[in-house]
Write a protein that holds these residues in place. Structure first.
Motif, PDB file in Angstrom:
ATOM      1  N   ILE A 194       0.939  -0.824  -0.270  1.00  0.00           N
ATOM      2  CA  ILE A 194       0.229   0.130   0.106  1.00  0.00           C
ATOM      3  C   ILE A 194       0.660   1.541   0.015  1.00  0.00           C
ATOM      4  O   ILE A 194       1.457   1.212   0.958  1.00  0.00           O
ATOM      5  CB  ILE A 194      -0.679  -0.078   1.308  1.00  0.00           C
ATOM      6  N   VAL A 195       0.836   2.209  -0.926  1.00  0.00           N
ATOM      7  CA  VAL A 195       1.633   3.623  -0.824  1.00  0.00           C
ATOM      8  C   VAL A 195       0.096   4.691  -0.682  1.00  0.00           C
ATOM      9  O   VAL A 195      -0.414   4.577  -1.288  1.00  0.00           O
ATOM     10  CB  VAL A 195       1.749   3.439  -2.429  1.00  0.00           C
ATOM     11  N   VAL A 196       0.282   5.260   0.590  1.00  0.00           N
ATOM     12  CA  VAL A 196      -0.053   6.335   0.536  1.00  0.00           C
ATOM     13  C   VAL A 196       0.492   7.955   0.555  1.00  0.00           C
ATOM     14  O   VAL A 196       1.901   7.972   0.878  1.00  0.00           O
ATOM     15  CB  VAL A 196      -1.077   6.081   2.681  1.00  0.00           C
ATOM     16  N   THR A 197      -0.196   8.857   0.060  1.00  0.00           N
ATOM     17  CA  THR A 197       0.184   9.818  -0.221  1.00  0.00           C
ATOM     18  C   THR A 197      -0.595  10.717  -0.045  1.00  0.00           C
ATOM     19  O   THR A 197      -1.646  10.833   0.085  1.00  0.00           O
ATOM     20  CB  THR A 197      -0.098   9.732  -2.163  1.00  0.00           C
ATOM     21  N   ALA A 198      -0.063  11.803   0.763  1.00  0.00           N
ATOM     22  CA  ALA A 198      -0.461  12.774   1.317  1.00  0.00           C
ATOM     23  C   ALA A 198      -0.479  14.450  -0.123  1.00  0.00           C
ATOM     24  O   ALA A 198       0.614  14.204  -0.554  1.00  0.00           O
ATOM     25  CB  ALA A 198      -0.123  13.426   2.462  1.00  0.00           C
ATOM     26  N   THR A 199      -1.658  15.604   0.107  1.00  0.00           N
ATOM     27  CA  THR A 199      -1.508  15.608  -0.577  1.00  0.00           C
ATOM     28  C   THR A 199      -1.853  17.093   0.074  1.00  0.00           C
ATOM     29  O   THR A 199      -2.657  17.605   0.284  1.00  0.00           O
ATOM     30  CB  THR A 199      -2.965  15.593  -1.805  1.00  0.00           C
ATOM     31  N   TYR A 200      -0.916  18.729   0.005  1.00  0.00           N
ATOM     32  CA  TYR A 200      -1.155  19.437   0.964  1.00  0.00           C
ATOM     33  C   TYR A 200      -1.897  20.414   0.110  1.00  0.00           C
ATOM     34  O   TYR A 200      -2.124  20.681  -1.092  1.00  0.00           O
ATOM     35  CB  TYR A 200      -0.006  19.739   0.894  1.00  0.00           C
ATOM     36  N   SER A 201      -2.073  21.747   0.833  1.00  0.00           N
ATOM     37  CA  SER A 201      -2.759  22.471   0.224  1.00  0.00           C
ATOM     38  C   SER A 201      -1.954  23.243  -0.697  1.00  0.00           C
ATOM     39  O   SER A 201      -2.787  24.227  -1.789  1.00  0.00           O
ATOM     40  CB  SER A 201      -3.736  23.902   1.380  1.00  0.00           C
ATOM     41  N   ASN A 202      -0.834  23.786  -0.814  1.00  0.00           N
ATOM     42  CA  ASN A 202       0.262  24.193  -1.523  1.00  0.00           C
ATOM     43  C   ASN A 202       0.302  24.088  -2.728  1.00  0.00           C
ATOM     44  O   ASN A 202       0.853  23.923  -4.081  1.00  0.00           O
ATOM     45  CB  ASN A 202       0.919  24.857  -1.261  1.00  0.00           C
ATOM     46  N   GLY A 203      -0.249  22.564  -3.193  1.00  0.00           N
ATOM     47  CA  GLY A 203      -0.424  21.427  -3.783  1.00  0.00           C
ATOM     48  C   GLY A 203       0.672  20.346  -4.011  1.00  0.00           C
ATOM     49  O   GLY A 203       1.356  18.953  -5.010  1.00  0.00           O
ATOM     50  N   THR A 204       1.576  20.318  -2.810  1.00  0.00           N
ATOM     51  CA  THR A 204       2.615  19.079  -2.919  1.00  0.00           C
ATOM     52  C   THR A 204       2.453  18.201  -2.257  1.00  0.00           C
ATOM     53  O   THR A 204       1.153  18.220  -1.932  1.00  0.00           O
ATOM     54  CB  THR A 204       3.782  20.028  -1.931  1.00  0.00           C
ATOM     55  N   THR A 205       2.645  16.721  -2.680  1.00  0.00           N
ATOM     56  CA  THR A 205       2.121  15.882  -2.667  1.00  0.00           C
ATOM     57  C   THR A 205       3.196  14.817  -1.757  1.00  0.00           C
ATOM     58  O   THR A 205       4.793  15.766  -1.343  1.00  0.00           O
ATOM     59  CB  THR A 205       1.775  15.060  -3.527  1.00  0.00           C
ATOM     60  N   LYS A 206       3.240  14.042  -1.155  1.00  0.00           N
ATOM     61  CA  LYS A 206       4.303  13.479   0.129  1.00  0.00           C
ATOM     62  C   LYS A 206       4.013  12.148  -0.061  1.00  0.00           C
ATOM     63  O   LYS A 206       2.713  11.938   0.454  1.00  0.00           O
ATOM     64  CB  LYS A 206       4.631  13.944   1.185  1.00  0.00           C
ATOM     65  N   THR A 207       4.904  11.287  -0.258  1.00  0.00           N
ATOM     66  CA  THR A 207       4.300   9.271   0.157  1.00  0.00           C
ATOM     67  C   THR A 207       4.518   9.478   1.797  1.00  0.00           C
ATOM     68  O   THR A 207       6.088   9.792   1.786  1.00  0.00           O
ATOM     69  CB  THR A 207       5.593   8.484  -0.451  1.00  0.00           C
ATOM     70  N   VAL A 208       3.702   8.872   2.347  1.00  0.00           N
ATOM     71  CA  VAL A 208       3.651   8.701   3.933  1.00  0.00           C
ATOM     72  C   VAL A 208       4.254   7.665   4.105  1.00  0.00           C
ATOM     73  O   VAL A 208       3.066   6.646   3.626  1.00  0.00           O
ATOM     74  CB  VAL A 208       2.625   9.467   4.321  1.00  0.00           C
ATOM     75  N   THR A 209       4.287   7.116   5.738  1.00  0.00           N
ATOM     76  CA  THR A 209       4.548   5.354   5.672  1.00  0.00           C
ATOM     77  C   THR A 209       3.730   5.344   7.154  1.00  0.00           C
ATOM     78  O   THR A 209       3.837   4.414   8.137  1.00  0.00           O
ATOM     79  CB  THR A 209       5.838   4.984   6.219  1.00  0.00           C
ATOM     80  N   ASP A 210       3.929   7.012   8.297  1.00  0.00           N
ATOM     81  CA  ASP A 210       3.208   6.567   9.344  1.00  0.00           C
ATOM     82  C   ASP A 210       1.584   6.827   9.251  1.00  0.00           C
ATOM     83  O   ASP A 210       1.536   7.187  10.671  1.00  0.00           O
ATOM     84  CB  ASP A 210       3.939   7.804  10.133  1.00  0.00           C
ATOM     85  N   TYR A 211       1.378   5.940   8.180  1.00  0.00           N
ATOM     86  CA  TYR A 211      -0.338   5.735   8.753  1.00  0.00           C
ATOM     87  C   TYR A 211      -1.012   4.908   9.803  1.00  0.00           C
ATOM     88  O   TYR A 211      -0.515   3.853   9.700  1.00  0.00           O
ATOM     89  CB  TYR A 211      -1.287   6.173   6.666  1.00  0.00           C
ATOM     90  N   THR A 212      -2.815   5.150   9.613  1.00  0.00           N
ATOM     91  CA  THR A 212      -2.779   3.232  10.319  1.00  0.00           C
ATOM     92  C   THR A 212      -3.978   3.475   9.596  1.00  0.00           C
ATOM     93  O   THR A 212      -4.568   3.641   8.783  1.00  0.00           O
ATOM     94  CB  THR A 212      -3.408   4.292  12.203  1.00  0.00           C
ATOM     95  N   LEU A 213      -3.579   1.632   9.253  1.00  0.00           N
ATOM     96  CA  LEU A 213      -5.957   0.775   7.994  1.00  0.00           C
ATOM     97  C   LEU A 213      -5.918   0.346   8.821  1.00  0.00           C
ATOM     98  O   LEU A 213      -6.181   0.071  10.802  1.00  0.00           O
ATOM     99  CB  LEU A 213      -4.054   0.069   7.555  1.00  0.00           C
ATOM    100  N   SER A 214      -7.562   0.360   9.107  1.00  0.00           N
ATOM    101  CA  SER A 214      -8.740  -0.438   9.466  1.00  0.00           C
ATOM    102  C   SER A 214      -9.081  -1.491   8.545  1.00  0.00           C
ATOM    103  O   SER A 214      -9.432  -1.024   7.580  1.00  0.00           O
ATOM    104  CB  SER A 214      -9.505   0.387  10.510  1.00  0.00           C
TER     105      SER A 214
END
Length: 78
Positions: free
Chosen positions: A13-33
């Motif tokens: 699973i690849v989780v990508t955070a998109t921020y209000s300024n349009g930047t994106t970052k792949t994150v690893t400290d997410y939780t799954l349920s």
């Protein structure tokens, strides 16, 4: 493990955070349920208070194959 479009476990699973300024970052400290069982499964990803959901099809893992017998044939001469 992925089998076609079906899963036996939550991997890759690849989780990508998109921020209000349009930047994106792949994150690893997410939780799954959710969990993977046979049939349709809803999985929820949570990161910094935001959630995303997706649906995956779960399949049963193939049973472990074990040796049940062997045979040998002699084809030599006398």
């Amino acid at each position: 493990m992925v089998i076609g479009t079906a899963l036996t476990a939550l991997v890759g699973i690849v989780v990508t955070a998109t921020y209000s300024n349009g930047t994106t970052k792949t994150v690893t400290d997410y939780t799954l349920s959710g969990e993977i069982v046979e049939g349709s499964n809803t999985i929820t990803v949570t990161y910094e208070g935001m959630t995303a959901t997706f649906i995956v099809t779960g399949v049963a893992e193939a049973p472990e194959v074990t040796l049940s017998s062997i045979s040998a044939t002699y084809t030599g001469g006398n």
